[in-house]
Scaffold this motif. Structure first.
Motif, PDB file in Angstrom:
ATOM      1  N   HIS A 116       1.008  -1.118   0.151  1.00 42.99           N
ATOM      2  CA  HIS A 116       0.034  -0.060  -0.284  1.00 42.99           C
ATOM      3  C   HIS A 116       0.783   1.323  -0.039  1.00 42.99           C
ATOM      4  N   HIS A 120       0.830   4.632  -2.456  1.00 43.41           N
ATOM      5  CA  HIS A 120       1.109   5.954  -2.182  1.00 43.41           C
ATOM      6  C   HIS A 120       1.829   6.661  -2.992  1.00 43.41           C
ATOM      7  N   GLY A 142      -2.161   8.119   7.548  1.00 40.34           N
ATOM      8  CA  GLY A 142      -2.939   7.755   8.837  1.00 40.34           C
ATOM      9  C   GLY A 142      -1.905   6.886   9.809  1.00 40.34           C
ATOM     10  N   GLY A 168      -0.677  11.738  10.526  1.00 42.68           N
ATOM     11  CA  GLY A 168      -2.297  11.877  10.326  1.00 42.68           C
ATOM     12  C   GLY A 168      -2.922  11.354  11.557  1.00 42.68           C
ATOM     13  N   ASP A 172      -5.599  13.491  13.491  1.00 41.78           N
ATOM     14  CA  ASP A 172      -7.112  12.815  13.981  1.00 41.78           C
ATOM     15  C   ASP A 172      -7.256  13.216  15.500  1.00 41.78           C
ATOM     16  N   GLY A 185      -8.057  15.204   9.838  1.00 44.47           N
ATOM     17  CA  GLY A 185      -7.026  15.888   8.987  1.00 44.47           C
ATOM     18  C   GLY A 185      -7.633  17.116   8.031  1.00 44.47           C
ATOM     19  N   ASP A 189      -7.240  21.187   8.715  1.00 40.88           N
ATOM     20  CA  ASP A 189      -6.842  22.039   7.237  1.00 40.88           C
ATOM     21  C   ASP A 189      -7.832  23.036   7.227  1.00 40.88           C
ATOM     22  N   GLY A 275      -2.090  10.383   2.536  1.00 38.83           N
ATOM     23  CA  GLY A 275      -3.188  11.142   2.722  1.00 38.83           C
ATOM     24  C   GLY A 275      -3.086  12.802   3.177  1.00 38.83           C
ATOM     25  N   ASN A 279      -2.631  18.217   2.824  1.00 38.94           N
ATOM     26  CA  ASN A 279      -2.870  19.375   3.562  1.00 38.94           C
ATOM     27  C   ASN A 279      -2.320  20.847   2.789  1.00 38.94           C
TER      28      ASN A 279
HETATM   29  O1  KG4 Z   1      -3.297   7.787   3.187  1.00 35.63           O
HETATM   30  P1  KG4 Z   1      -4.534   7.822   3.761  1.00 35.63           P
HETATM   31  O2  KG4 Z   1      -5.715   8.187   2.890  1.00 35.63           O
HETATM   32  O3  KG4 Z   1      -4.652   6.526   4.765  1.00 35.63           O
HETATM   33  C1  KG4 Z   1      -3.843   5.669   5.199  1.00 35.63           C
HETATM   34  O4  KG4 Z   1      -3.160   4.957   4.514  1.00 35.63           O
HETATM   35  O5  KG4 Z   1      -3.657   6.025   6.368  1.00 35.63           O
HETATM   36  O6  KG4 Z   1      -4.261   8.798   5.015  1.00 35.63           O
HETATM   37  C2  KG4 Z   1      -5.226   9.182   5.959  1.00 35.63           C
HETATM   38  C3  KG4 Z   1      -4.743  10.229   6.883  1.00 35.63           C
HETATM   39  C4  KG4 Z   1      -5.963  10.370   7.971  1.00 35.63           C
HETATM   40  O7  KG4 Z   1      -5.094  10.725   9.187  1.00 35.63           O
HETATM   41  C5  KG4 Z   1      -6.148  11.923   7.501  1.00 35.63           C
HETATM   42  O8  KG4 Z   1      -6.761  12.585   8.781  1.00 35.63           O
HETATM   43  C6  KG4 Z   1      -5.118  12.567   7.109  1.00 35.63           C
HETATM   44  O9  KG4 Z   1      -4.572  11.423   6.069  1.00 35.63           O
HETATM   45  N1  KG4 Z   1      -5.571  13.747   6.212  1.00 35.63           N
HETATM   46  C7  KG4 Z   1      -5.102  14.836   6.433  1.00 35.63           C
HETATM   47  C8  KG4 Z   1      -5.663  15.879   5.447  1.00 35.63           C
HETATM   48  N2  KG4 Z   1      -6.325  14.996   4.547  1.00 35.63           N
HETATM   49  C9  KG4 Z   1      -6.386  13.621   4.864  1.00 35.63           C
HETATM   50  N3  KG4 Z   1      -4.384  15.471   7.210  1.00 35.63           N
HETATM   51  C10 KG4 Z   1      -3.853  16.838   7.272  1.00 35.63           C
HETATM   52  N4  KG4 Z   1      -4.410  17.685   6.291  1.00 35.63           N
HETATM   53  C11 KG4 Z   1      -5.452  17.111   5.255  1.00 35.63           C
HETATM   54  N5  KG4 Z   1      -5.864  18.263   4.571  1.00 35.63           N
END
Ligand code: KG4
Ligand code: ZN
Length: 337
Positions: A116, A120, A142, A168, A172, A185, A189, A275, A279
């Motif tokens: 995974h 990314h 995350g 992340g 959260d 997240g 933001d 994810g 930001n």
């Molecule tokens: O990569 P992802 O979609 O899933 C994982 O593989 O974990 O990442 C999810 C993480 C979550 O903690 C979410 O709150 C964070 O990415 N996230 C952000 C933003 N959009 C998503 N953190 C900060 N600012 C953002 N705009």
């Protein structure tokens, strides 16, 4: 219609998105269907693993068919299936793995497991057609905060990683403490944009001088203590200010360490992934630092930063030499880079 192109179908079910993507010749986007379960988990304040698996099971077939329709290809035209088999929630991953194996077996299509996290990173190959390794990557999600040196497709050496919470996860948790809900997240933001980043000074955690590792549990505690102290004094919490100050303190550290790592490893390219790469402050700030330091910065478009099947398809394409009748493929929740 495949027009002589190599078609890869990618399946992603590692957390709370049931997602399928289809690419032509590795980098051309044909379909990107993401069925988010966020609404199902919001009322519990976070992802409930058992629920995630059940929802994947309910949705995955429809998502596969929707992607095929969008891409205007049939299963008989698929050359390769890639599936994220870790890291992630074991029950959730198993749904994707079982689906991929079933299609592979029924249609005799080679299958390959995709890490995974490599997925990314691969999101960047879809957004920047000429990008290729080597480069330094900052992977922020995350579950991860890693600086990795990518010397070949789907190969990475970890230079630094978090010793406790992922960034992340910290976003959260802080969001939850301020009552912003899940996922925090994106909400942080939004709040941070209206706040003053210098309102509260949270200590920046750099750890030892010579390390590229991170720690985010301390800053999370700092924020919780700040909020409790303010409440005890009868003060109202200024949510945008806390969000902006927290963002500044965490982002500063990940940017400085990544730039330093790129320089030490003589890399001109820095790639963002995961994810948290959505930001807005991180995106703006690292682009500025890139200009100042004469480094090229690559960031996927917003929708490809979060979990999706396209990134899995793209990564699978670059591992196609390992594809075959891999029916012993298993879900590995703790799969490393
Ligand atoms: O990569 P992802 O979609 O899933 C994982 O593989 O974990 O990442 C999810 C993480 C979550 O903690 C979410 O709150 C964070 O990415 N996230 C952000 C933003 N959009 C998503 N953190 C900060 N600012 C953002 N705009
Ligand atoms: Zn992810």
């Amino acid at each position: 219609m495949k027009d002589g192109k190599h078609i890869t179908l990618g399946i992603e079910t590692s957390c709370d998105e049931s997602a399928v993507g289809i690419v032509a010749d590795g980098r051309e986007e044909l379909a990107n269907i993401v069925f988010s379960q966020i609404e199902d988990h919001t009322k519990f304040g976070g992802v409930v693993p058992e629920l995630a698996s059940r929802k994947h099971l309910e949705n995955i077939n429809d998502v596969v068919y929707e992607a095929l329709n969008k891409a205007e290809v049939t299963l008989d035209e698929i050359d390769l299936i890639g599936v994220a088999n870790g890291p992630g929630l074991v029950g959730a991953l198993l749904v994707g793995v079982a689906t991929a194996k079933a299609i592979s077996f029924a249609k005799q299509i080679p299958i390959v497991g995709v890490n995974h996290m490599h997925g990314h990173i691969a999101a960047n190959y879809l957004c920047y057609k000429k990008l290729q390794p080597p480069f330094m990557a900052l992977v922020v999600s995350g579950g991860h905060t890693n600086i990795v040196f990518v010397d070949e497709y789907n190969k990475a050496k970890t230079i630094g990683e978090t010793r406790d919470d992922a960034i992340g996860e910290a976003f959260d948790k802080v969001a939850r403490v301020m009552g912003l809900g899940y996922p925090g997240g994106p909400k942080m933001d939004k709040e941070a944009k209206r706040g003053n980043k210098d309102a509260i000074h949270f200590k920046r955690v750099y750890l030892e001088n010579d390390t590229y590792d991170f720690s985010f549990s301390g800053i999370k505690t700092q924020v919780i203590n700040y909020i409790n102290n303010e409440k005890q004094k009868g003060h109202k919490i200024n949510v945008p200010d806390v969000a902006a100050s927290f963002t500044e303190a965490t982002i500063e550290v990940i940017i400085n360490k990544t730039i330093k790592a790129a320089k030490e490893y003589n890399q001109k390219k820095i790639v963002l992934a995961g994810g948290v790469a959505q930001n807005s402050r991180l995106r703006e700030w690292i682009l500025e630092e890139g200009k100042k330091n004469n480094l090229d910065i690559y960031i996927p478009k917003g929708e490809l930063c979060g979990d999706n099947g396209l990134m899995i398809a793209c990564s699978a394409y670059y591992s196609k030499s390992s594809a075959g009748k891999n029916y012993d493929l298993d879900a590995i929740p703790g799969l490393l880079f």
